[in-house]
Write a protein that holds these residues in place. Structure first.
Motif, mmCIF file in Angstrom:
data_model
loop_
_atom_site.group_PDB
_atom_site.id
_atom_site.type_symbol
_atom_site.label_atom_id
_atom_site.label_comp_id
_atom_site.label_asym_id
_atom_site.label_seq_id
_atom_site.Cartn_x
_atom_site.Cartn_y
_atom_site.Cartn_z
ATOM 1 N N TYR A 21 -4.807 -1.581 1.776
ATOM 2 C CA TYR A 21 -4.197 -2.080 0.558
ATOM 3 C C TYR A 21 -4.604 -1.187 -0.599
ATOM 4 C CZ TYR A 21 -8.600 -4.127 -1.086
ATOM 5 O OH TYR A 21 -9.881 -4.308 -1.527
ATOM 6 N N VAL A 22 -3.724 -1.079 -1.578
ATOM 7 C CA VAL A 22 -3.947 -0.210 -2.731
ATOM 8 C C VAL A 22 -3.425 -0.930 -3.968
ATOM 9 C CG1 VAL A 22 -3.400 2.023 -3.785
ATOM 10 C CG2 VAL A 22 -3.631 1.850 -1.305
ATOM 11 N N SER A 23 -4.159 -0.843 -5.057
ATOM 12 C CA SER A 23 -3.674 -1.402 -6.318
ATOM 13 C C SER A 23 -2.348 -0.742 -6.680
ATOM 14 C CB SER A 23 -4.693 -1.161 -7.435
ATOM 15 O OG SER A 23 -4.143 -1.533 -8.678
ATOM 16 N N SER A 24 -1.419 -1.544 -7.156
ATOM 17 C CA SER A 24 -0.104 -1.005 -7.520
ATOM 18 C C SER A 24 -0.168 -0.039 -8.696
ATOM 19 C CB SER A 24 0.863 -2.148 -7.845
ATOM 20 O OG SER A 24 1.162 -2.856 -6.668
ATOM 21 N N THR A 25 -1.262 -0.054 -9.437
ATOM 22 C CA THR A 25 -1.404 0.885 -10.553
ATOM 23 C C THR A 25 -2.062 2.194 -10.132
ATOM 24 O OG1 THR A 25 -3.503 -0.115 -11.209
ATOM 25 C CG2 THR A 25 -1.498 -0.949 -12.295
ATOM 26 N N SER A 26 -2.567 2.279 -8.898
ATOM 27 C CA SER A 26 -3.222 3.489 -8.405
ATOM 28 C C SER A 26 -2.187 4.392 -7.729
ATOM 29 C CB SER A 26 -4.348 3.140 -7.439
ATOM 30 O OG SER A 26 -4.988 4.315 -7.009
ATOM 31 N N VAL A 27 -1.414 5.071 -8.547
ATOM 32 C CA VAL A 27 -0.316 5.906 -8.057
ATOM 33 C C VAL A 27 -0.838 7.043 -7.185
ATOM 34 C CG1 VAL A 27 1.600 7.396 -8.769
ATOM 35 C CG2 VAL A 27 1.118 5.285 -10.021
ATOM 36 N N THR A 28 -1.958 7.635 -7.538
ATOM 37 C CA THR A 28 -2.521 8.740 -6.754
ATOM 38 C C THR A 28 -2.863 8.286 -5.341
ATOM 39 O OG1 THR A 28 -3.413 9.711 -8.773
ATOM 40 C CG2 THR A 28 -4.323 10.498 -6.706
ATOM 41 N N SER A 29 -3.505 7.128 -5.219
ATOM 42 C CA SER A 29 -3.847 6.614 -3.885
ATOM 43 C C SER A 29 -2.592 6.260 -3.101
ATOM 44 C CB SER A 29 -4.747 5.385 -4.002
ATOM 45 O OG SER A 29 -6.011 5.746 -4.482
ATOM 46 N N GLN A 30 -1.649 5.631 -3.759
ATOM 47 C CA GLN A 30 -0.409 5.284 -3.065
ATOM 48 C C GLN A 30 0.296 6.540 -2.563
ATOM 49 O OE1 GLN A 30 2.232 2.413 -4.620
ATOM 50 N NE2 GLN A 30 0.605 0.953 -5.047
ATOM 51 N N ASN A 31 0.312 7.576 -3.390
ATOM 52 C CA ASN A 31 0.949 8.836 -2.976
ATOM 53 C C ASN A 31 0.241 9.466 -1.785
ATOM 54 O OD1 ASN A 31 2.972 8.621 -4.864
ATOM 55 N ND2 ASN A 31 1.932 9.899 -6.371
ATOM 56 N N ALA A 32 -1.084 9.349 -1.726
ATOM 57 C CA ALA A 32 -1.829 9.892 -0.585
ATOM 58 C C ALA A 32 -1.422 9.179 0.703
ATOM 59 C CB ALA A 32 -3.338 9.754 -0.808
ATOM 60 N N PHE A 33 -1.259 7.858 0.639
ATOM 61 C CA PHE A 33 -0.826 7.113 1.822
ATOM 62 C C PHE A 33 0.601 7.471 2.200
ATOM 63 C CE2 PHE A 33 -4.456 4.469 0.727
ATOM 64 C CZ PHE A 33 -4.970 4.167 1.974
ATOM 65 N N LEU A 34 1.496 7.476 1.231
ATOM 66 C CA LEU A 34 2.901 7.777 1.524
ATOM 67 C C LEU A 34 3.067 9.198 2.067
ATOM 68 C CD1 LEU A 34 4.546 6.049 -1.567
ATOM 69 C CD2 LEU A 34 4.640 5.278 0.827
ATOM 70 N N ALA A 35 2.302 10.154 1.535
ATOM 71 C CA ALA A 35 2.414 11.550 1.966
ATOM 72 C C ALA A 35 1.952 11.742 3.408
ATOM 73 C CB ALA A 35 1.612 12.462 1.045
ATOM 74 N N THR A 36 1.102 10.847 3.902
ATOM 75 C CA THR A 36 0.646 10.967 5.282
ATOM 76 C C THR A 36 1.451 10.093 6.242
ATOM 77 O OG1 THR A 36 -1.117 9.379 4.804
ATOM 78 C CG2 THR A 36 -1.707 11.709 4.761
ATOM 79 N N GLY A 37 2.505 9.467 5.746
ATOM 80 C CA GLY A 37 3.408 8.749 6.636
ATOM 81 C C GLY A 37 3.213 7.246 6.714
ATOM 82 N N TRP A 38 2.383 6.690 5.847
ATOM 83 C CA TRP A 38 2.218 5.243 5.846
ATOM 84 C C TRP A 38 3.478 4.608 5.261
ATOM 85 C CZ3 TRP A 38 -2.806 2.536 6.249
ATOM 86 C CH2 TRP A 38 -3.814 3.375 6.742
ATOM 87 N N ARG A 39 3.705 3.345 5.595
ATOM 88 C CA ARG A 39 4.832 2.606 5.038
ATOM 89 C C ARG A 39 4.296 1.381 4.290
ATOM 90 N NH1 ARG A 39 3.858 1.146 9.946
ATOM 91 N NH2 ARG A 39 4.117 -0.955 10.724
ATOM 92 N N ARG A 40 5.033 0.990 3.270
ATOM 93 C CA ARG A 40 4.667 -0.250 2.584
ATOM 94 C C ARG A 40 4.961 -1.410 3.529
ATOM 95 N NH1 ARG A 40 6.193 2.712 -2.039
ATOM 96 N NH2 ARG A 40 4.529 2.634 -3.577
ATOM 97 N N ALA A 41 3.979 -2.293 3.711
ATOM 98 C CA ALA A 41 4.127 -3.382 4.667
ATOM 99 C C ALA A 41 4.060 -4.754 4.002
ATOM 100 C CB ALA A 41 3.039 -3.283 5.737
ATOM 101 N N GLY A 42 3.762 -4.802 2.719
ATOM 102 C CA GLY A 42 3.677 -6.091 2.040
ATOM 103 C C GLY A 42 3.197 -5.923 0.620
ATOM 104 N N LEU A 43 3.245 -7.021 -0.107
ATOM 105 C CA LEU A 43 2.865 -7.038 -1.522
ATOM 106 C C LEU A 43 2.043 -8.301 -1.765
ATOM 107 C CD1 LEU A 43 3.475 -5.481 -4.206
ATOM 108 C CD2 LEU A 43 5.331 -7.107 -4.549
ATOM 109 N N LEU A 44 0.992 -8.160 -2.515
ATOM 110 C CA LEU A 44 0.140 -9.301 -2.845
ATOM 111 C C LEU A 44 -0.073 -9.307 -4.347
ATOM 112 C CD1 LEU A 44 -1.832 -11.597 -2.028
ATOM 113 C CD2 LEU A 44 -3.607 -9.846 -1.894
#
Length: 177
Positions: free
Chosen positions: A154-177
């Motif tokens: 899970y990653v804070s929605s405001t942490s764009v850098t972390s989200q980009n690291a996950f997306l760039a390695t092929g992760w998919r969004r699986a849910g929202l909390l």
């Protein structure tokens, strides 16, 4: 845009928004990359002793609950280390249910053969070198050889850098909390 929207919502309402991400070895970009010789895997009390107190202290600052505690509960700490300096690290939990205390108490039950990446940190001097992506790839690849089929985080929605690291390695969004 998602990060900006989440930030604006946080300014108006007392909420925190998290995106859950998931990946499998088949979805991972760069999964066939050569193993990184700088990868340090801490899985056991013996691994903790072999690291020494200085390295454990450095890793403990960004591991969540301290390296020895994580290992004692069945978790692992992985890091990219060069000349005794930690460049990036992550914590992986392989047993559940897990207690997530950020920002509210939450219990996560893992599906069988799954892992939960609970902390990811790149030290400031090493940011923007792709080390978080390299570390994620190396760890997911190593875990897949041990029978782990899916990794969740899970990653804070405001942490764009972390989200980009996950997306760039092929992760998919699986849910929202």
């Amino acid at each position: 845009m998602r990060g900006t929207t989440a930030w604006l919502i946080k300014q108006v309402y007392p909420v925190e928004i998290f995106d859950f991400f998931a990946t499998t070895i088949d979805e991972l970009h760069g999964a066939k990359a050569a193993p990184d010789r700088r990868l340090l895997s801490i899985r056991t009390a013996a691994d903790c002793r072999a690291c020494g107190d200085d390295l454990l202290s450095q890793l403990g600052r960004h591991s969540g609950h301290g390296v020895r505690s994580i290992v004692a509960s069945g978790g692992r700490v992985y890091a990219l280390v060069e000349d005794g300096e930690v460049m990036a690290q992550l914590t992986m939990d392989l047993a559940g249910p897990l207690a997530i205390e950020n920002p509210i108490p939450l219990r996560v039950t893992l599906p069988e053969n799954s892992g939960f990446l609970s902390c990811l940190y790149t030290y400031p001097a090493w940011r923007r070198h792709g080390l978080a992506q390299r570390l994620i790839r190396s760890v997911v690849h190593e875990l897949s050889r041990e029978g782990i089929k899916e990794v969740i985080s899970y990653v804070s929605s405001t942490s764009v850098t972390s989200q980009n690291a996950f997306l760039a390695t092929g992760w998919r969004r699986a849910g929202l909390l």
